[in-house]
Design a protein around this motif. Structure first.
Motif, PDB file in Angstrom:
ATOM      1  N   ALA A 118     -21.857 -26.501  -4.193  1.00 51.72           N
ATOM      2  CA  ALA A 118     -23.224 -26.115  -4.551  1.00 51.72           C
ATOM      3  C   ALA A 118     -23.965 -25.563  -3.331  1.00 51.72           C
ATOM      4  O   ALA A 118     -23.781 -26.034  -2.203  1.00 51.72           O
ATOM      5  N   LYS A 119     -24.792 -24.561  -3.615  1.00 51.61           N
ATOM      6  CA  LYS A 119     -25.652 -23.976  -2.578  1.00 51.61           C
ATOM      7  C   LYS A 119     -26.842 -23.340  -3.286  1.00 51.61           C
ATOM      8  O   LYS A 119     -26.679 -22.431  -4.094  1.00 51.61           O
ATOM      9  N   ASP A 120     -28.043 -23.832  -2.965  1.00 51.40           N
ATOM     10  CA  ASP A 120     -29.267 -23.331  -3.601  1.00 51.40           C
ATOM     11  C   ASP A 120     -29.111 -23.392  -5.119  1.00 51.40           C
ATOM     12  O   ASP A 120     -28.853 -24.453  -5.664  1.00 51.40           O
ATOM     13  N   ASP A 121     -29.209 -22.236  -5.788  1.00 52.94           N
ATOM     14  CA  ASP A 121     -29.105 -22.230  -7.251  1.00 52.94           C
ATOM     15  C   ASP A 121     -27.708 -21.843  -7.726  1.00 52.94           C
ATOM     16  O   ASP A 121     -27.504 -21.580  -8.906  1.00 52.94           O
ATOM     17  N   GLU A 122     -26.734 -21.821  -6.830  1.00 54.46           N
ATOM     18  CA  GLU A 122     -25.346 -21.504  -7.199  1.00 54.46           C
ATOM     19  C   GLU A 122     -24.519 -22.779  -7.257  1.00 54.46           C
ATOM     20  O   GLU A 122     -24.662 -23.673  -6.413  1.00 54.46           O
ATOM     21  N   ILE A 123     -23.641 -22.866  -8.237  1.00 56.31           N
ATOM     22  CA  ILE A 123     -22.766 -24.024  -8.384  1.00 56.31           C
ATOM     23  C   ILE A 123     -21.405 -23.550  -8.897  1.00 56.31           C
ATOM     24  O   ILE A 123     -21.319 -22.729  -9.811  1.00 56.31           O
ATOM     25  N   ILE A 124     -20.343 -24.044  -8.270  1.00 60.51           N
ATOM     26  CA  ILE A 124     -18.981 -23.599  -8.576  1.00 60.51           C
ATOM     27  C   ILE A 124     -18.062 -24.817  -8.646  1.00 60.51           C
ATOM     28  O   ILE A 124     -18.114 -25.697  -7.785  1.00 60.51           O
ATOM     29  N   TRP A 125     -17.233 -24.861  -9.672  1.00 53.96           N
ATOM     30  CA  TRP A 125     -16.205 -25.880  -9.810  1.00 53.96           C
ATOM     31  C   TRP A 125     -14.848 -25.228  -9.603  1.00 53.96           C
ATOM     32  O   TRP A 125     -14.541 -24.191 -10.195  1.00 53.96           O
ATOM     33  N   ILE A 126     -13.998 -25.820  -8.747  1.00 61.19           N
ATOM     34  CA  ILE A 126     -12.625 -25.330  -8.547  1.00 61.19           C
ATOM     35  C   ILE A 126     -11.671 -26.502  -8.709  1.00 61.19           C
ATOM     36  O   ILE A 126     -11.868 -27.565  -8.118  1.00 61.19           O
ATOM     37  N   GLU A 127     -10.630 -26.297  -9.515  1.00 63.44           N
ATOM     38  CA  GLU A 127      -9.593 -27.304  -9.666  1.00 63.44           C
ATOM     39  C   GLU A 127      -8.222 -26.640  -9.569  1.00 63.44           C
ATOM     40  O   GLU A 127      -8.053 -25.468  -9.908  1.00 63.44           O
ATOM     41  N   ALA A 128      -7.251 -27.396  -9.096  1.00 64.81           N
ATOM     42  CA  ALA A 128      -5.873 -26.917  -8.998  1.00 64.81           C
ATOM     43  C   ALA A 128      -4.965 -28.001  -9.544  1.00 64.81           C
ATOM     44  O   ALA A 128      -5.114 -29.179  -9.203  1.00 64.81           O
ATOM     45  N   PHE A 129      -4.021 -27.622 -10.408  1.00 64.90           N
ATOM     46  CA  PHE A 129      -3.189 -28.641 -11.051  1.00 64.90           C
ATOM     47  C   PHE A 129      -1.865 -28.046 -11.509  1.00 64.90           C
ATOM     48  O   PHE A 129      -1.749 -26.854 -11.764  1.00 64.90           O
ATOM     49  N   ARG A 130      -0.857 -28.932 -11.591  1.00 61.65           N
ATOM     50  CA  ARG A 130       0.426 -28.537 -12.161  1.00 61.65           C
ATOM     51  C   ARG A 130       0.237 -28.318 -13.646  1.00 61.65           C
ATOM     52  O   ARG A 130      -0.461 -29.060 -14.319  1.00 61.65           O
ATOM     53  N   ASN A 131       0.877 -27.296 -14.157  1.00 64.03           N
ATOM     54  CA  ASN A 131       0.696 -26.916 -15.550  1.00 64.03           C
ATOM     55  C   ASN A 131       2.062 -26.667 -16.174  1.00 64.03           C
ATOM     56  O   ASN A 131       2.335 -25.595 -16.701  1.00 64.03           O
ATOM     57  N   ASP A 132       2.919 -27.679 -16.090  1.00 71.32           N
ATOM     58  CA  ASP A 132       4.315 -27.491 -16.483  1.00 71.32           C
ATOM     59  C   ASP A 132       4.549 -27.835 -17.943  1.00 71.32           C
ATOM     60  O   ASP A 132       4.083 -28.861 -18.437  1.00 71.32           O
ATOM     61  N   LEU A 133       5.288 -27.000 -18.626  1.00 70.71           N
ATOM     62  CA  LEU A 133       5.777 -27.324 -19.960  1.00 70.71           C
ATOM     63  C   LEU A 133       6.995 -28.236 -19.841  1.00 70.71           C
ATOM     64  O   LEU A 133       7.693 -28.232 -18.829  1.00 70.71           O
ATOM     65  N   LEU A 134       7.220 -29.018 -20.895  1.00 73.49           N
ATOM     66  CA  LEU A 134       8.459 -29.785 -20.960  1.00 73.49           C
ATOM     67  C   LEU A 134       9.622 -28.802 -20.996  1.00 73.49           C
ATOM     68  O   LEU A 134       9.722 -27.980 -21.904  1.00 73.49           O
ATOM     69  N   LYS A 135      10.480 -28.833 -19.968  1.00 69.44           N
ATOM     70  CA  LYS A 135      11.593 -27.894 -19.892  1.00 69.44           C
ATOM     71  C   LYS A 135      12.899 -28.612 -20.224  1.00 69.44           C
ATOM     72  O   LYS A 135      13.404 -29.434 -19.460  1.00 69.44           O
ATOM     73  N   SER A 136      13.422 -28.336 -21.388  1.00 74.97           N
ATOM     74  CA  SER A 136      14.727 -28.855 -21.797  1.00 74.97           C
ATOM     75  C   SER A 136      15.247 -27.921 -22.879  1.00 74.97           C
ATOM     76  O   SER A 136      14.608 -26.936 -23.227  1.00 74.97           O
TER      77      SER A 136
END
Length: 330
Positions: free
Chosen positions: A100-118
């Motif tokens: 956050a800064k003044d009137d700006e707000i940002i959300w950042i996320e990073a995550f594994r996004n794996d499908l079941l692989k079989s």
């Protein structure tokens, strides 16, 4: 072959596979493995846990000068999040940060996004479902940061306008990390935070890092939107190819083998049978090779559009397809 016989065969095979899987996990453990611990290990291997999420979050940037960074649960996060107790917010809390800064707000996320692989039934259904979901959403190219293409999600006209903008970027395919941004901020602020992410660290989490991704990878600013759009179209094509290969695998599968797989793939995905009897090629390696080769071509396309340095003289350029070719008249 009767359904009753097949069900009995599947149950027996399921018990055998479960026993083998327990034995393997027991050998890996120190001091023995209780039934409760084994069931917990199955759950974590199938559904994952927050360890990887916490690891990916570690590579997100510190607060830049003039900005603050806080956890999602610390509040004051409207309009990006209206609450922190829902399932989506609870899961996301370990994945990202609010900036956050003044009137700006940002959300950042990073995550594994794996499908079941079989080679099992559930895996195939997930691959087809992912294709259908991916093609429902539209994106517009936004930026390329660290070799990762980011695109802004376009909301359909019939849907209520969102209070924030959404951006997505992916490192890898199948074995992948997704970076998602929610923002009420200028393009410049979003780009600045994306540029501060440790892409080297995120890329190294993958089993096979992507050669075109890295913290120091840069493209020409005027090409970012087009390159990001190309990367998104490439991902769409790979998702569709993955779905088509899953459909072909299902159409050519033996009923008994499919039934057995449905019992064992949640316990030991690597132990599923090839229900096609090797009649359908394994497209996974081809998809990975195609994806990485296409990314290299996209990045080469950026470099090919950079005008060569000259000392004096006149530079004549022409566009051939997607490339800009230049020569000096000296």
């Amino acid at each position: 072959m009767s359904a009753k016989y097949l069900a009995g065969l599947a149950a027996i095979c399921g018990l055998v596979i479960a026993g083998l899987d327990y034995h393997q996990q027991y050998k890996k453990s120190e001091g023995g493995l209780s039934l409760e611990s084994y069931l917990n290990s199955v759950s974590s291997r199938v559904f994952g846990d927050e360890v990887i999420d916490a690891e990916t979050r570690a590579f997100l940037p510190d607060a830049p000068d003039g900005w603050s960074r806080r956890a999602l649960a610390e509040g004051g996060n409207a309009p990006l999040w209206t609450g922190t107790s829902g399932p989506e917010a609870t899961q996301a809390a370990a994945r990202g940060w609010i900036y956050a800064k003044d009137d700006e707000i940002i959300w950042i996320e990073a995550f594994r996004n794996d499908l079941l692989k079989s080679k099992g039934v559930l895996s195939g259904m997930a691959e087809v479902s992912a294709s259908e979901i991916a093609y429902q959403q539209e994106y517009e190219g936004f930026a390329v940061s660290g070799g990762v293409g980011f695109a802004e999600m376009e909301f359909p006209s019939w849907q209520e306008a969102s209070a924030f903008r959404v951006f997505d970027g992916w490192i890898g395919f199948d074995d992948e990390i997704q970076i998602r941004v929610r923002a009420v901020a200028s393009d410049a602020s979003v780009r600045a935070l994306l540029g501060a992410i440790n892409y080297d660290g995120l890329n190294e989490i993958l089993n096979t890092p992507v050669p075109t991704v890295g913290t120091d990878v840069q493209v020409q600013p005027e090409n970012e939107v087009a390159l990001a759009a190309q990367m998104m179209e490439l991902r769409r094509a790979m998702v569709q190819l993955r779905a088509e290969s899953a459909k072909e695998r299902n159409l050519n599968s033996d009923e008994a083998a499919q039934l057995i797989n449905s019992f064992v793939e949640n316990i030991a995905p690597g132990a599923t049978l090839d229900a096609t009897g090797d009649d359908v090629p394994d497209y996974d390696a081809l998809i990975q090779t195609t994806y990485r080769s296409a990314l290299i071509l996209i990045m080469e396309n950026d470099r090919s559009q950079q005008a060569p340095a000259t000392e004096g003289g006149k530079l004549t350029c022409k566009t051939v397809g997607t490339r800009k070719l230049c020569r000096s008249d000296d």
